[in-house]
Design a protein around this motif. Sequence first.
Motif, PDB file in Angstrom:
ATOM      1  N   ASP A 139      81.486 -39.513  38.694  1.00  0.00           N
ATOM      2  CA  ASP A 139      81.119 -40.841  38.217  1.00  0.00           C
ATOM      3  C   ASP A 139      80.508 -41.706  39.314  1.00  0.00           C
ATOM      4  O   ASP A 139      79.615 -42.512  39.059  1.00  0.00           O
ATOM      5  CB  ASP A 139      82.347 -41.534  37.620  1.00  0.00           C
ATOM      6  N   ARG A 140      80.979 -41.533  40.548  1.00  0.00           N
ATOM      7  CA  ARG A 140      80.538 -42.410  41.639  1.00  0.00           C
ATOM      8  C   ARG A 140      79.539 -41.747  42.582  1.00  0.00           C
ATOM      9  O   ARG A 140      79.005 -42.400  43.477  1.00  0.00           O
ATOM     10  CB  ARG A 140      81.761 -42.894  42.434  1.00  0.00           C
ATOM     11  N   GLY A 141      79.293 -40.448  42.377  1.00  0.00           N
ATOM     12  CA  GLY A 141      78.398 -39.736  43.282  1.00  0.00           C
ATOM     13  C   GLY A 141      77.011 -40.333  43.358  1.00  0.00           C
ATOM     14  O   GLY A 141      76.457 -40.529  44.453  1.00  0.00           O
ATOM     15  N   GLU A 142      76.430 -40.667  42.195  1.00  0.00           N
ATOM     16  CA  GLU A 142      75.080 -41.203  42.165  1.00  0.00           C
ATOM     17  C   GLU A 142      75.015 -42.572  42.848  1.00  0.00           C
ATOM     18  O   GLU A 142      74.058 -42.883  43.561  1.00  0.00           O
ATOM     19  CB  GLU A 142      74.614 -41.321  40.707  1.00  0.00           C
ATOM     20  N   GLN A 143      76.049 -43.394  42.637  1.00  0.00           N
ATOM     21  CA  GLN A 143      76.063 -44.733  43.234  1.00  0.00           C
ATOM     22  C   GLN A 143      76.151 -44.674  44.759  1.00  0.00           C
ATOM     23  O   GLN A 143      75.568 -45.518  45.444  1.00  0.00           O
ATOM     24  CB  GLN A 143      77.250 -45.541  42.697  1.00  0.00           C
ATOM     25  N   LEU A 144      76.883 -43.680  45.277  1.00  0.00           N
ATOM     26  CA  LEU A 144      77.158 -43.622  46.715  1.00  0.00           C
ATOM     27  C   LEU A 144      76.295 -42.595  47.448  1.00  0.00           C
ATOM     28  O   LEU A 144      76.584 -42.241  48.587  1.00  0.00           O
ATOM     29  CB  LEU A 144      78.642 -43.315  46.941  1.00  0.00           C
ATOM     30  N   ASP A 145      75.249 -42.100  46.792  1.00  0.00           N
ATOM     31  CA  ASP A 145      74.326 -41.130  47.399  1.00  0.00           C
ATOM     32  C   ASP A 145      75.040 -39.834  47.781  1.00  0.00           C
ATOM     33  O   ASP A 145      74.817 -39.260  48.835  1.00  0.00           O
ATOM     34  CB  ASP A 145      73.629 -41.744  48.628  1.00  0.00           C
ATOM     35  N   TRP A 146      75.923 -39.409  46.922  1.00  0.00           N
ATOM     36  CA  TRP A 146      76.610 -38.136  47.021  1.00  0.00           C
ATOM     37  C   TRP A 146      77.199 -37.858  48.402  1.00  0.00           C
ATOM     38  O   TRP A 146      77.973 -38.658  48.897  1.00  0.00           O
ATOM     39  CB  TRP A 146      75.679 -37.009  46.555  1.00  0.00           C
TER      40      TRP A 146
ATOM     41  N   SER B  89      80.991 -33.324  29.531  1.00  0.00           N
ATOM     42  CA  SER B  89      80.178 -34.536  29.387  1.00  0.00           C
ATOM     43  C   SER B  89      79.950 -35.203  30.735  1.00  0.00           C
ATOM     44  O   SER B  89      78.825 -35.612  31.063  1.00  0.00           O
ATOM     45  CB  SER B  89      80.863 -35.510  28.423  1.00  0.00           C
ATOM     46  N   SER B  90      81.007 -35.331  31.527  1.00  0.00           N
ATOM     47  CA  SER B  90      80.891 -35.971  32.836  1.00  0.00           C
ATOM     48  C   SER B  90      79.968 -35.182  33.756  1.00  0.00           C
ATOM     49  O   SER B  90      79.117 -35.752  34.452  1.00  0.00           O
ATOM     50  CB  SER B  90      82.279 -36.110  33.476  1.00  0.00           C
ATOM     51  N   VAL B  91      80.141 -33.849  33.775  1.00  0.00           N
ATOM     52  CA  VAL B  91      79.296 -33.008  34.627  1.00  0.00           C
ATOM     53  C   VAL B  91      77.836 -33.090  34.176  1.00  0.00           C
ATOM     54  O   VAL B  91      76.922 -33.237  35.000  1.00  0.00           O
ATOM     55  CB  VAL B  91      79.782 -31.543  34.592  1.00  0.00           C
ATOM     56  N   GLY B  92      77.611 -33.016  32.871  1.00  0.00           N
ATOM     57  CA  GLY B  92      76.249 -33.069  32.348  1.00  0.00           C
ATOM     58  C   GLY B  92      75.547 -34.374  32.683  1.00  0.00           C
ATOM     59  O   GLY B  92      74.401 -34.375  33.152  1.00  0.00           O
ATOM     60  N   ILE B  93      76.222 -35.481  32.456  1.00  0.00           N
ATOM     61  CA  ILE B  93      75.615 -36.788  32.726  1.00  0.00           C
ATOM     62  C   ILE B  93      75.339 -36.960  34.215  1.00  0.00           C
ATOM     63  O   ILE B  93      74.265 -37.423  34.616  1.00  0.00           O
ATOM     64  CB  ILE B  93      76.539 -37.913  32.211  1.00  0.00           C
ATOM     65  N   SER B  94      76.296 -36.571  35.067  1.00  0.00           N
ATOM     66  CA  SER B  94      76.117 -36.725  36.511  1.00  0.00           C
ATOM     67  C   SER B  94      74.975 -35.852  37.024  1.00  0.00           C
ATOM     68  O   SER B  94      74.140 -36.305  37.819  1.00  0.00           O
ATOM     69  CB  SER B  94      77.412 -36.365  37.248  1.00  0.00           C
TER      70      SER B  94
END
Length: 515
Positions: A225-232, A414-419
Amino acid sequence: MSAPVAPAPEDITPGERAAITACVMIATLMQALDSTIANVALPYMQGSLSATSDQINWVLTSYIVAAAIMTPTTGWLERRFGRRRVFIICIIGFVAASMLCGTATSLTEMVLFRLVQGIFGAPLVPIAQSTLLDTYPVSTRGQAMAVFGLGVMLGPIIGPTLGGWLTEYYDWRWVFYVNVPIGVAALVLALGFLPKRGTDPLARIDLFGFATLGLAIAALQLFLDRGEQLDWFSSLEIQVELALFLLGLYLFVVHTVTSRRATFVDRRLFADRTFVVSQLLVFIVGAVLLATLALLSPYLENLLDYPVLTAGLVLAPRGIGTMIAMVVVGRLIARVDARVLLGFGFGLTAYALYEMSLYTLDVSEGTIIRTGIIQGFGIGFVFVPLSTVAFATLPSDLRTQGTGFYSLMRNIGSSVGISMMTFLLTRNGQILHASLGEHVSPYARGVQWLGDTLDLTTEQGRAAVNALVGQQAEVIAYADCFRLMMAASLVALPLLLLLKVPDAGSVHKPAMAMD
């Protein structure tokens, strides 16, 4: 005094069966709606709660993490306290938490109330599914899963449309208040018709197994959920969350395999090949369904400049396709091999995603609606037979724990797909923008054909060309994501050969004695 015994499906009257079905379907729809209905209201919440864009995302994250951790506990909760009691308490807790979310005046309150909402909402879907499996005879169980699928699939699909409408014409708080009348209806039916089942007051929970699985699930959800926000992996938080996920998963697997005592997740679940393969398939379904919705909404709003309500209305017809498919497949599943239905559904879903990969900035509303209906039809043909076959060979005492794990895998998918799709869309968009930009110069013939309005010798012209290149790069990046999901749908086809579809007479009969 002896514990109440669950009635056999043959002893339940049609009226009682209809009331039980309505009860669990309403509760399922209420919980499924909350997985997406709040998304469109986030910008409005941000202003009211004085939160930053990073902070407001915790409104979604807190609910997802709490629900994911609590879902696997459903089996133990039912054994210890009884299915009816747990279901009623969860409805009451979910509605109360929804009301509190609507009255929240600070971000801290909202996140706390969403945590509570996730905790009480987690057991609703697994209990609803296991209740339907125990309420319908084997011959009509496919129809029961069709009804169940309507709530599970339609909730996330109509959530953004309903949330956008409530936010636009009323207030963002109504995305939570809308749960009150729905929850009250489910509660009244549960109190009147949901049968009591036997309990085991001595049932113990494997605390170490629960703790390690909960750690793995929570860390994974935060990572995604937070990977995209924090640049992985450039963020220490993301690195720590991945390490905690791997540690928790390792400890849980080793403990489950080696423990001589009863473990948190019964090992017999993983001895059933059909159930295990079904988990992989429902993971793919979760990833493809919600990731498609997560991509289409910004595609329509950002690239095609659709208003929020228009985008919601254009996406809503895919729910019609799902409803029609579930009604049809509910009747076919007793006559047609479930693997054939699943193959048709995955194939249709892949075809719809292929058509989406051909979208351009000139795509018409009619094309989007038609493709959405096709995909909805395909998903409907997948969900019903998969939900039926997954539990066909499980003993009845494992059914609730199995439905809990099934729901968990769908949510993680769902979480994996969206991320993954969000990450790939952003990264590929940047790469394609740079690649296309290399071919833009005042001497390129294509640029010269653009005319004076896009003159690269002026600042205004360069800005316009950059925006045009960025649009085209995004269109290609979206197409790549749709093709990847198409490939995931096709990968599911060979797995169907591993499913064991038993004859109706060999399926385990629902328990007629206390659990």
